[in-house]
Write a protein that holds these residues in place. Structure first.
Motif, PDB file in Angstrom:
ATOM      1  N   VAL A 238     -25.023 -10.592 -56.957  1.00  0.00           N
ATOM      2  CA  VAL A 238     -24.126 -11.593 -56.372  1.00  0.00           C
ATOM      3  C   VAL A 238     -24.259 -11.609 -54.851  1.00  0.00           C
ATOM      4  O   VAL A 238     -24.270 -12.669 -54.212  1.00  0.00           O
ATOM      5  N   GLY A 239     -24.377 -10.428 -54.239  1.00  0.00           N
ATOM      6  CA  GLY A 239     -24.550 -10.382 -52.791  1.00  0.00           C
ATOM      7  C   GLY A 239     -25.838 -11.044 -52.349  1.00  0.00           C
ATOM      8  O   GLY A 239     -25.865 -11.767 -51.342  1.00  0.00           O
ATOM      9  N   LEU A 240     -26.927 -10.841 -53.112  1.00  0.00           N
ATOM     10  CA  LEU A 240     -28.200 -11.445 -52.728  1.00  0.00           C
ATOM     11  C   LEU A 240     -28.196 -12.956 -52.901  1.00  0.00           C
ATOM     12  O   LEU A 240     -28.902 -13.675 -52.186  1.00  0.00           O
ATOM     13  N   THR A 241     -27.412 -13.444 -53.849  1.00  0.00           N
ATOM     14  CA  THR A 241     -27.376 -14.894 -54.069  1.00  0.00           C
ATOM     15  C   THR A 241     -26.726 -15.642 -52.902  1.00  0.00           C
ATOM     16  O   THR A 241     -26.879 -16.873 -52.814  1.00  0.00           O
ATOM     17  N   GLN A 242     -26.020 -14.951 -52.024  1.00  0.00           N
ATOM     18  CA  GLN A 242     -25.436 -15.616 -50.853  1.00  0.00           C
ATOM     19  C   GLN A 242     -26.527 -16.210 -49.965  1.00  0.00           C
ATOM     20  O   GLN A 242     -26.268 -17.157 -49.222  1.00  0.00           O
ATOM     21  N   LYS A 243     -27.738 -15.646 -50.060  1.00  0.00           N
ATOM     22  CA  LYS A 243     -28.857 -16.159 -49.243  1.00  0.00           C
ATOM     23  C   LYS A 243     -29.926 -16.800 -50.140  1.00  0.00           C
ATOM     24  O   LYS A 243     -31.035 -17.068 -49.700  1.00  0.00           O
ATOM     25  N   GLY A 244     -29.577 -17.032 -51.411  1.00  0.00           N
ATOM     26  CA  GLY A 244     -30.522 -17.665 -52.311  1.00  0.00           C
ATOM     27  C   GLY A 244     -31.498 -16.705 -52.967  1.00  0.00           C
ATOM     28  O   GLY A 244     -32.450 -17.143 -53.614  1.00  0.00           O
ATOM     29  N   HIS A 245     -31.274 -15.389 -52.791  1.00  0.00           N
ATOM     30  CA  HIS A 245     -32.163 -14.403 -53.398  1.00  0.00           C
ATOM     31  C   HIS A 245     -31.556 -13.903 -54.709  1.00  0.00           C
ATOM     32  O   HIS A 245     -30.461 -14.306 -55.111  1.00  0.00           O
ATOM     33  N   SER A 246     -32.271 -13.011 -55.354  1.00  0.00           N
ATOM     34  CA  SER A 246     -31.761 -12.361 -56.569  1.00  0.00           C
ATOM     35  C   SER A 246     -32.382 -10.978 -56.667  1.00  0.00           C
ATOM     36  O   SER A 246     -33.355 -10.667 -55.968  1.00  0.00           O
ATOM     37  N   GLY A 247     -31.806 -10.147 -57.511  1.00  0.00           N
ATOM     38  CA  GLY A 247     -32.339  -8.788 -57.650  1.00  0.00           C
ATOM     39  C   GLY A 247     -31.511  -7.961 -58.613  1.00  0.00           C
ATOM     40  O   GLY A 247     -30.580  -8.456 -59.252  1.00  0.00           O
ATOM     41  N   SER A 263     -35.931 -10.181 -55.484  1.00  0.00           N
ATOM     42  CA  SER A 263     -36.752 -11.395 -55.577  1.00  0.00           C
ATOM     43  C   SER A 263     -36.296 -12.327 -54.470  1.00  0.00           C
ATOM     44  O   SER A 263     -35.209 -12.909 -54.535  1.00  0.00           O
ATOM     45  N   LEU A 264     -37.107 -12.426 -53.413  1.00  0.00           N
ATOM     46  CA  LEU A 264     -36.749 -13.212 -52.240  1.00  0.00           C
ATOM     47  C   LEU A 264     -37.222 -14.647 -52.412  1.00  0.00           C
ATOM     48  O   LEU A 264     -38.368 -14.896 -52.821  1.00  0.00           O
ATOM     49  N   ASN A 265     -36.343 -15.577 -52.098  1.00  0.00           N
ATOM     50  CA  ASN A 265     -36.663 -17.001 -52.144  1.00  0.00           C
ATOM     51  C   ASN A 265     -37.162 -17.393 -50.763  1.00  0.00           C
ATOM     52  O   ASN A 265     -36.384 -17.570 -49.829  1.00  0.00           O
TER      53      ASN A 265
END
Length: 374
Positions: A238-247, A263-265
């Motif tokens: 959820v924290g990574l999705t703030q910048k469009g990433h995932s992990g 997984s960086l976008n």
């Protein structure tokens, strides 16, 4: 006269020629009539042939169903012959199996008779052993109470011999001590042994209860550990999705090792969006590494239950967009958990969202004086 003779001869020749001609004309007429008769017969024969051909075709058409029925009967006969062969083969196998079963039945009957004879002999032997056992039990009852034991006879005999040897050694060691005194000591030692045995049983019961409680707590701890791992993994994503990433986070509890996967976008000129997956934090840029580290700490903090938290220079290597997203992420987590937190940054505090500004107490420290080299 000669002329007359010649004339007569000539006339005679003409007469002969005329007779021959008449004869030839009669022959031709007869031939023509015969030809016409033959032609009439030929026409009649041809007409009869046509009638016979039509009748033959009719007969063939009438015979066609019978021919098909004949072929069908021949196929049925072939099928019947094959079924008869299969039945004959099966009957042969059944006869062989019956013979084999009959042979086995005879063998089993002989074996059963043999086993029955052995069983009778075993029963007789058991009866004899039971009689001996009753006699030995009566003898043993005269010596003392019965003691249940799973040891073999040889082991018991060996133990008896060892006890006899021990008794003799004790007699030699104690000396001429009275039997009454020995009985008193034996009773005292027996009482101590009985009490010790009872204490040992109590301790064993307590140990069993402790082990059961420990196993129950261990199971609950494993469930809690699994829940904490799943929650941390979810918060990290959820924290990574703030910048469009995932992990995600891979917990290796046995080795006490944690492996984050990100997984960086990434936006590029050739493609609008491109995903880059890595588990090596060294391959990330400074801003990406700081943002991932902040997301990791926010996912693990709720499980630590510390009284307060401190982060120092967490946004040094971030660009302005990363700083805003990270600051919002931190303040959301702190506000949601009602946890006291201290964030130290050398940069401007303009990245704090307006809705969280009243809840944040800002302290600006003076810049320390640099030492003057003299």
């Amino acid at each position: 006269m000669m002329v007359e003779v010649q004339q007569v001869e000539r006339l005679q020749d003409e007469f002969n020629d005329m007779q021959q001609s008449q004869q030839q004309d009669g022959t031709v007429t007869a031939l023509r009539e015969e030809k016409e008769e033959h032609e009439t017969e030929i026409g009649a024969c041809q007409e009869e042939i046509r009638k016979l051909e039509a009748a033959l075709e009719k007969v063939e058409e009438e015979q066609e169903p019978f021919q098909k029925e004949k072929e069908e009967k021949e196929r049925e006969q072939d099928s019947f012959d094959r079924g008869a062969e299969q039945l004959q083969s099966r009957l042969t196998r059944l006869v062989q199996q019956h013979a084999a079963a009959k042979k086995r039945h005879h063998e089993m009957k002989v074996k059963i008779n043999s086993l029955a004879q052995e069983l009778d002999e075993s029963k007789k032997a058991v009866e004899e052993q039971e009689k001996k056992l009753e006699a030995n039990t009566e003898k043993a009852a005269e010596l003392g109470d019965r003691i249940d034991s799973r040891r073999s006879v040889d082991a018991i005999k060996g133990a008896l011999e060892a006890l006899k040897t021990k008794i003799n050694n004790q007699k030699n060691r104690v000396g001429p001590e009275s039997q009454v005194e020995l009985e008193k000591k034996f009773k005292a030692n027996l009482k101590i042994a009985t009490e010790t045995k009872a204490k040992f049983k109590d301790a064993e019961t307590i140990h069993k209860m402790i082990a059961e409680g420990l196993n129950a707590r261990k199971k609950k701890w494993h469930k809690l550990l699994t829940w904490a791992s799943q929650m941390s993994n979810m918060r990290f994503n959820v924290g990574l999705t703030q910048k469009g990433h995932s992990g995600g986070l891979e917990f290796h509890h046995d080795n006490q090792h944690l492996t984050p996967k990100v997984s960086l976008n990434v936006a590029s000129q050739e493609e609008s969006n491109r995903t880059r997956t890595t588990s090596d934090m060294k391959s990330l840029s400074g801003g990406e590494k700081s943002f991932v580290t902040t997301s990791l700490l926010l996912s693990l903090w709720p499980m630590a239950e510390s009284p307060f938290r401190v982060m120092d220079e967490f946004d040094v290597f971030m660009d302005e967009m990363y700083r805003k997203n990270t600051m919002r992420l931190l303040l959301e987590g702190v506000t949601r958990e009602h946890q006291q937190s201290i964030f130290i940054t050398p940069l401007s505090l303009a990245a704090i969202p307006d809705e969280y500004a009243p809840k944040v107490t800002q302290h600006t420290l003076q810049r320390p004086d640099k030492p003057v080299n003299r």
